[in-house]
Scaffold this motif. Structure first.
Motif, PDB file in Angstrom:
ATOM      1  N   ARG A 188       0.836  -1.198   0.000  1.00 46.12           N
ATOM      2  CA  ARG A 188       0.000   0.000   0.000  1.00 46.12           C
ATOM      3  C   ARG A 188       0.876   1.255   0.000  1.00 46.12           C
ATOM      4  NH1 ARG A 188      -4.736  -2.089  -1.655  1.00 46.12           N
ATOM      5  NH2 ARG A 188      -5.436  -3.792  -0.285  1.00 46.12           N
ATOM      6  N   PRO A 189       0.426   2.331  -0.648  1.00 46.10           N
ATOM      7  CA  PRO A 189       1.234   3.564  -0.706  1.00 46.10           C
ATOM      8  C   PRO A 189       1.634   4.097   0.660  1.00 46.10           C
ATOM      9  CG  PRO A 189      -0.567   3.690  -2.286  1.00 46.10           C
ATOM     10  CD  PRO A 189      -0.800   2.447  -1.465  1.00 46.10           C
ATOM     11  N   GLU A 190       0.721   4.050   1.633  1.00 47.75           N
ATOM     12  CA  GLU A 190       1.014   4.644   2.940  1.00 47.75           C
ATOM     13  C   GLU A 190       2.175   3.928   3.640  1.00 47.75           C
ATOM     14  OE1 GLU A 190      -2.705   1.978   3.349  1.00 47.75           O
ATOM     15  OE2 GLU A 190      -1.922   3.485   1.959  1.00 47.75           O
ATOM     16  N   ALA A 191       2.386   2.659   3.312  1.00 51.73           N
ATOM     17  CA  ALA A 191       3.496   1.925   3.932  1.00 51.73           C
ATOM     18  C   ALA A 191       4.851   2.433   3.450  1.00 51.73           C
ATOM     19  CB  ALA A 191       3.369   0.434   3.638  1.00 51.73           C
ATOM     20  N   PHE A 192       4.843   3.202   2.363  1.00 50.66           N
ATOM     21  CA  PHE A 192       6.086   3.731   1.798  1.00 50.66           C
ATOM     22  C   PHE A 192       6.104   5.259   1.818  1.00 50.66           C
ATOM     23  CE2 PHE A 192       5.433  -0.480   0.150  1.00 50.66           C
ATOM     24  CZ  PHE A 192       6.695  -1.065   0.180  1.00 50.66           C
ATOM     25  N   GLY A 193       5.252   5.834   2.656  1.00 45.31           N
ATOM     26  CA  GLY A 193       5.238   7.278   2.817  1.00 45.31           C
ATOM     27  C   GLY A 193       4.620   8.032   1.656  1.00 45.31           C
ATOM     28  N   LEU A 194       3.741   7.381   0.888  1.00 48.27           N
ATOM     29  CA  LEU A 194       3.110   8.020  -0.263  1.00 48.27           C
ATOM     30  C   LEU A 194       1.619   8.212  -0.009  1.00 48.27           C
ATOM     31  CD1 LEU A 194       4.848   5.991  -3.126  1.00 48.27           C
ATOM     32  CD2 LEU A 194       5.404   8.304  -2.356  1.00 48.27           C
ATOM     33  N   ASP A 195       1.030   9.162  -0.728  1.00 42.82           N
ATOM     34  CA  ASP A 195      -0.395   9.437  -0.608  1.00 42.82           C
ATOM     35  C   ASP A 195      -1.212   8.487  -1.486  1.00 42.82           C
ATOM     36  OD1 ASP A 195       0.178  11.543   1.104  1.00 42.82           O
ATOM     37  OD2 ASP A 195       0.381  12.981  -0.558  1.00 42.82           O
ATOM     38  N   ALA A 196      -2.532   8.629  -1.395  1.00 42.67           N
ATOM     39  CA  ALA A 196      -3.433   7.781  -2.184  1.00 42.67           C
ATOM     40  C   ALA A 196      -3.276   8.005  -3.677  1.00 42.67           C
ATOM     41  CB  ALA A 196      -4.880   8.041  -1.761  1.00 42.67           C
TER      42      ALA A 196
END
Length: 282
Positions: A188-196
């Motif tokens: 998921r993006p949030e696991a890598f510091g990224l937004d939706a």
């Protein structure tokens, strides 16, 4: 507390597979000899990396290693002078296998110990029989001496490129180590510091990895994301990144026509994300 997979990654072996269940089966099984793990797989020396990382990840006090293909074993810390029997005849030096196994037996008396015997296919069959005796009866004989094992403290890891001697296989628990990770993980993006906004890129990458029949590990995935953000701008760039970052990647499969569309979808999704980030930054 980190799980076994994370602790093994810290020791240099990264995989999407989780070996907690197999380890529990091994450690919690009753035995009067030595709990023995037979490590099989198509990973060549990856099996050695697995054994070493597992031994350190479970926090044992001593990890001892012997490779039957090693023609020049390491010199022992203490070199003893040649000994003589009661008739004055000089006895031959202790063999490396006898030295390492007797040391493991001695260490197990007071400390948790793992003994890794690697490349067992190169060993004389008589050594297989002796190792089977160690696994089932809990002792190792060297000349006229016998070294007893504390079965609560010693684990035996066996690695062979060929099937083990039947009785030795029956005395061990078998685990398979893949050349590449087969377990699919949805990142998921949030696991890598990224937004939706990055979700389309993650979806495109999932389709690509499904077509490749593999899933990169977390650190491999993080490297691929970074390269897509900084370097990769064409499908050929992405092929080079995937081969460079993912262990066990098949170069011929990467070059196949069937991957052109999934590769281009990833490049386009990465380009759209970069455009969005650029606009938001402006």
């Amino acid at each position: 507390m980190s799980n076994l997979r994370e602790r093994m990654a810290e020791q240099g072996f990264e995989s999407n597979e989780d070996y907690e269940f197999q380890l529990r089966c091994l450690i919690e099984s009753p035995t009067r000899g030595v709990r023995t793990l037979n490590i099989e797989g198509d990973g060549e020396r990856r099996k050695t990396a697995f054994a070493t990382a597992l031994a350190h990840a479970i926090g044992v006090a001593h990890v001892l290693y012997h490779d039957f293909t090693d023609k020049k074993p390491p010199v022992p810390a203490v070199i003893l002078p040649p000994s003589r029997d009661e008739m004055g005849r000089e006895e031959p030096p202790i063999e490396p296998l006898d030295s390492i196994v007797s040391e493991a037996c001695a260490q197990s008396e007071g400390d948790s110990t793992v003994l890794i015997l690697d490349q067992l296919q190169a060993a004389d069959f008589r050594e297989h029989i002796r190792i089977h005796r160690l696994a089932t009866n809990g002792y190792w004989e060297v000349r006229d001496g016998r070294y007893e094992v504390n079965p609560h403290h010693l684990l035996l890891f066996l690695i062979s490129e060929e099937p083990l001697y039947h009785a030795l296989q029956k005395a061990s628990f078998r685990v398979w180590v893949n050349r590449v990770s087969e377990r699919e993980i949805v990142y998921r993006p949030e696991a890598f510091g990224l937004d939706a906004d990055a979700q389309p890129l993650f979806d495109a990458l999932s389709r690509l990895f499904r077509a490749l029949g593999t899933t990169p590990t977390r650190s491999e995935f993080a490297h691929i994301l970074r390269d897509l953000q900084r370097h990769a701008r064409t499908d050929e760039h992405l092929r080079l990144v995937l081969y460079g970052r993912t262990e066990g990647m098949d170069r011929r499969l990467l070059a196949s026509e069937a991957l052109v569309e999934p590769l281009n979808s990833v490049i386009e999704a990465a380009r759209q994300l970069l455009v969005t980030e650029h606009i938001e930054a402006s």
